[in-house]
Design a protein around this motif. Structure first.
Motif, PDB file in Angstrom:
ATOM      1  N   ASP A 105      33.901  36.404  38.682  1.00 31.48           N
ATOM      2  CA  ASP A 105      35.286  36.863  38.783  1.00 31.48           C
ATOM      3  C   ASP A 105      36.060  35.946  39.745  1.00 31.48           C
ATOM      4  OD1 ASP A 105      37.568  38.403  38.685  1.00 31.48           O
ATOM      5  OD2 ASP A 105      36.560  40.290  39.128  1.00 31.48           O
ATOM      6  N   PHE A 106      37.053  35.105  39.268  1.00 32.09           N
ATOM      7  CA  PHE A 106      37.679  35.221  37.970  1.00 32.09           C
ATOM      8  C   PHE A 106      37.615  33.869  37.222  1.00 32.09           C
ATOM      9  CE2 PHE A 106      41.685  34.985  35.478  1.00 32.09           C
ATOM     10  CZ  PHE A 106      41.433  35.980  34.571  1.00 32.09           C
ATOM     11  N   ASP A 148      39.675  33.546  42.748  1.00 32.13           N
ATOM     12  CA  ASP A 148      39.971  34.923  42.376  1.00 32.13           C
ATOM     13  C   ASP A 148      41.141  35.406  43.210  1.00 32.13           C
ATOM     14  OD1 ASP A 148      39.783  37.425  41.183  1.00 32.13           O
ATOM     15  OD2 ASP A 148      38.338  38.169  42.647  1.00 32.13           O
ATOM     16  N   CYS A 152      47.553  40.584  39.355  1.00 30.57           N
ATOM     17  CA  CYS A 152      47.497  41.752  38.475  1.00 30.57           C
ATOM     18  C   CYS A 152      47.698  41.419  37.007  1.00 30.57           C
ATOM     19  CB  CYS A 152      48.495  42.807  38.932  1.00 30.57           C
ATOM     20  SG  CYS A 152      47.974  43.641  40.446  1.00 30.57           S
ATOM     21  N   GLN A 154      45.321  39.637  35.729  1.00 27.50           N
ATOM     22  CA  GLN A 154      43.891  39.641  35.420  1.00 27.50           C
ATOM     23  C   GLN A 154      43.463  41.054  35.039  1.00 27.50           C
ATOM     24  OE1 GLN A 154      41.669  38.261  38.809  1.00 27.50           O
ATOM     25  NE2 GLN A 154      42.921  36.431  39.079  1.00 27.50           N
ATOM     26  N   ARG A 156      41.601  43.772  35.945  1.00 28.69           N
ATOM     27  CA  ARG A 156      40.992  44.092  37.230  1.00 28.69           C
ATOM     28  C   ARG A 156      40.141  45.364  37.179  1.00 28.69           C
ATOM     29  NH1 ARG A 156      42.969  40.975  41.160  1.00 28.69           N
ATOM     30  NH2 ARG A 156      41.943  42.308  42.700  1.00 28.69           N
ATOM     31  N   GLN A 159      39.503  47.403  40.645  1.00 32.88           N
ATOM     32  CA  GLN A 159      39.549  46.513  41.811  1.00 32.88           C
ATOM     33  C   GLN A 159      40.976  46.470  42.382  1.00 32.88           C
ATOM     34  OE1 GLN A 159      37.491  42.691  41.410  1.00 32.88           O
ATOM     35  NE2 GLN A 159      36.814  43.341  39.379  1.00 32.88           N
ATOM     36  N   TRP A 161      44.191  45.297  44.449  1.00 33.09           N
ATOM     37  CA  TRP A 161      44.765  43.956  44.599  1.00 33.09           C
ATOM     38  C   TRP A 161      45.264  43.694  46.017  1.00 33.09           C
ATOM     39  CZ3 TRP A 161      45.814  47.803  41.211  1.00 33.09           C
ATOM     40  CH2 TRP A 161      46.873  48.653  41.523  1.00 33.09           C
ATOM     41  N   TRP A 169      41.864  53.243  43.319  1.00 35.86           N
ATOM     42  CA  TRP A 169      41.447  51.840  43.251  1.00 35.86           C
ATOM     43  C   TRP A 169      40.625  51.500  44.486  1.00 35.86           C
ATOM     44  CZ3 TRP A 169      45.900  53.610  41.048  1.00 35.86           C
ATOM     45  CH2 TRP A 169      46.073  53.298  39.699  1.00 35.86           C
ATOM     46  N   PRO A 172      37.804  45.266  45.894  1.00 35.80           N
ATOM     47  CA  PRO A 172      37.660  44.321  44.779  1.00 35.80           C
ATOM     48  C   PRO A 172      36.339  43.553  44.830  1.00 35.80           C
ATOM     49  CG  PRO A 172      39.144  43.428  46.418  1.00 35.80           C
ATOM     50  CD  PRO A 172      38.823  44.827  46.858  1.00 35.80           C
ATOM     51  N   SER A 174      34.767  39.641  43.995  1.00 35.51           N
ATOM     52  CA  SER A 174      35.096  38.237  43.740  1.00 35.51           C
ATOM     53  C   SER A 174      33.823  37.419  43.598  1.00 35.51           C
ATOM     54  CB  SER A 174      35.929  37.660  44.891  1.00 35.51           C
ATOM     55  OG  SER A 174      37.166  38.325  45.005  1.00 35.51           O
ATOM     56  N   ALA A 376      44.721  45.397  33.304  1.00 35.35           N
ATOM     57  CA  ALA A 376      45.598  44.593  34.150  1.00 35.35           C
ATOM     58  C   ALA A 376      46.766  45.495  34.555  1.00 35.35           C
ATOM     59  CB  ALA A 376      46.093  43.369  33.402  1.00 35.35           C
TER      60      ALA A 376
END
Length: 605
Positions: A105-106, A148, A152, A154, A156, A159, A161, A169, A172, A174, A376
């Protein structure tokens, strides 16, 4: 550091039981690691052998997790570097070497001995690189640069942001978060084996793709077996990169009757495919499949031509010390055993492409799984492309798992917040539905699970009413629900007309949290939460659970439900299990309340 010792190999098992070669070198373990917050690593030549990275990390765990040896942390580092050395095993030499990543990721750039081997974009989908031309004798250097951003566009999933925690949420992930490994293949390698079962005609079709177009005549040999007994071998010649092979399963008496995959008897066939050149195998892959059929007819879901009532649990697949990476194969199995013990016949894997071994064990244990694309949260051209790529990668990777019966491209209008009236966002949801059907015509699709749906196989609504009477009132009339709204959102997007043939399900409800069981107090400045008031004891829990569940089971047109959720996740403490997988209530008593309503079918043969 972590519970993984420096010299051990975490997650040592083969990561893809549905696509296995005999040649396999697991590259998990301790790697060199560095953050590159100023993004000067490329200019400084960090990809070159001999450049030592300042830290260490345990792969395949993300740096934010405890098991990586760096976390737990919510620090945001958009660019990071990995390095390790490897030697190609003797038995792999003289063949092409593939370097495989389960998920990074990512965005990843991979270097072998200082030279770029390839790149990949997408935080949840696997990729493979042929690194043969870049290898040298003896020790080789593998370096990976990962970027990564807290972006937003991506996909997600859950995860967050930003730093800390917000709503539902979480921390995250990575970098590398699934297994890294080497495989050896010959001159021609198998890239894909997709098996489409047809139980009505007692046959299957294998779509086989090579990784390069043959320049000569090859043979493909398919050997089907069941419980170790060889049933059928088919050999054909081909000079195509992609070949579709129909196989009649009852051509011989010992294959009649065929063995059907169903929750009560999850029968699996093994399939070995060999690519032969001049009679010699240049590549061999083993996979497996199940003979099963799923469809929607006149408002009901049918499994193997019989109605099935789905009792699903929402499962987010987070662990306290490893986040979205399962800490072990045993941990995956434990979650599935609890799912069954609580009386569920399936799970909706929420907002992530799960570790492939989860689907493998679901195939083996007999559960019905919904596979969901991570959302996303900003809508743009890039978002549309990222979602489509992730969905196609998901279907490609997990096509052969019979346990997966439904794809979910979108959830609750996340990332398409104006979908009710916005024609472009509606078109995006329709596009994802049709991509699903184009890539896989064997499964169902819930296009925007929750509300504001467009074309869909399942009218899937979310309702967190706390009382039986409220839940019953919300769904008293299917016509009113579909024409107007559920509890708080329109059922369909503006201009969308349901056909009346969609299967109706309540695909999120419950979310009951205990006041004094599980994580308590503040987490990252956020109060723990569930839906409505927390219950104070087990009796209060069972009273609320039975009320809302019975209300759903009494909806005459409803074909199943999905309860939120299997485990607590960070600040969200509405799981049946604590984060360390301890039940909060009597499991047997729960399962007894979670049986099918009268006249509904649990599983079929």
């Amino acid at each position: 550091m972590s519970s993984v010792t420096k010299n051990s190999i975490p997650r040592p098992e083969h990561p893809r039981p549905d696509f296995m070669r005999d040649t396999f070198l697991n590259l998990n373990g301790t790697w060199q690691f560095a953050f590159d917050d100023q993004d000067h690593g490329v200019h400084a030549g960090w990809m070159n052998p001999g450049v030592k990275l300042e830290r260490e990390i345990v792969v395949p765990f993300c740096y934010q997790s405890k098991m990586s040896g760096i976390g737990p942390t919510d620090e945001i580092h958009p660019v990071m570097w990995y390095r390790r050395a490897f030697i190609v095993p003797q038995e792999m030499r003289g063949r092409r070497i593939l370097l495989r990543f389960g998920a990074v990721d990512f965005e990843a750039a991979v270097y072998i001995n200082g030279r770029l081997a390839g790149t990949h974009k997408g935080g949840y989908t696997p990729f493979a690189l042929d690194i043969t031309p870049l290898l040298c004798e003896g020790e080789n250097d593998l370096c990976v640069r990962v970027q990564d951003e807290p972006d937003c566009t991506q996909p997600r999933g859950k995860q967050y942001w930003d730093r800390g925690l917000m709503g539902c949420w979480y921390t995250p992930v990575s970098g590398i978060w699934q297994t890294v490994y080497l495989e050896a293949v010959g001159e021609y390698g198998l890239r894909q084996i997709h098996v489409t079962p047809d139980i009505d005609r007692h046959m299957f079709t294998a779509e086989i793709a090579l990784d390069r177009r043959p320049q000569e005549q090859l043979e493909l040999e398919l050997t089907v077996s069941y419980e170790g007994s060889v049933k059928r071998t088919v050999r054909l010649t081909s000079q195509d990169r992609i070949t579709r092979v129909p196989v009649d399963m009852i051509a011989r008496a010992d294959l009649d009757p065929i063995h059907i995959w169903a929750p009560d008897k999850p029968a699996l066939y093994d399939l070995k495919v060999r690519v032969l050149k001049g009679g010699e195998a240049v590549d061999t892959v083993t996979t497996y499949f199940g003979m099963r059929k799923v469809e929607v007819r006149e408002g009901k879901v049918y499994l193997n031509n019989c109605p099935v009532y789905q009792r699903l649990i929402l499962d987010q697949g987070y662990w306290p010390d490893s986040l979205i990476t399962p800490p072990s194969d045993e941990a995956i199995q434990e979650d599935l055993r609890y799912t069954l013990a609580f009386g569920y016949n399936g799970a909706r894997k929420h907002q992530k492409l799960e570790d492939p071994r989860y689907y493998y064990w679901a195939d083996k244990m007999g559960l019905l799984i919904w596979g969901e694309v991570p959302s996303a949260y900003d809508f743009s051209d890039e978002t549309v492309a990222n979602l489509a790529d992730t969905l196609l990668g998901f279907i490609d990777r997990d096509f052969n798992h019979p346990s997966i019966i439904t794809w979910v491209p979108m959830n609750e209008s996340w990332g398409v917040r104006q979908i009710y009236t916005d024609k472009r966002q509606q078109a995006t949801a329709r596009m994802l539905y049709h991509i699903t059907k184009a890539a896989d015509g064997t499964r169902l699709c819930s296009s925007n699970d929750g509300w504001e749906q467009v074309i869909t196989d399942i009218c899937a609504l979310h309702d967190y009413a706390a009382e039986k009477a409220d839940m019953a009132d919300h769904f008293a009339s299917r016509e009113d629900v579909e024409r107007h709204a559920c509890d708080w959102r329109p059922c369909y997007a503006q201009g969308e007309t349901p056909t009346g043939k969609e299967a109706f399900m309540v695909t999120e409800y419950g979310g009951i949290a205990f006041l004094n069981v599980g994580i308590q107090g503040e987490m990252g400045g956020m109060q723990t939460w569930g839906y409505h008031d927390k219950v104070t004891d087990e009796e209060a829990f069972f009273a609320r659970f039975k009320g809302v569940t019975d209300a759903i089971r009494e909806i005459p047109y409803c074909q199943g439900y999905c309860y939120t959720q299997l485990t607590d996740v960070m600040q969200e403490i509405n799981g049946l299990l604590t984060p360390d997988r301890q039940p909060k209530m009597d499991v047997a008593r729960f399962a007894a309340l979670n049986q099918n309503p009268p006249g509904k079918t649990n599983q079929v043969i």
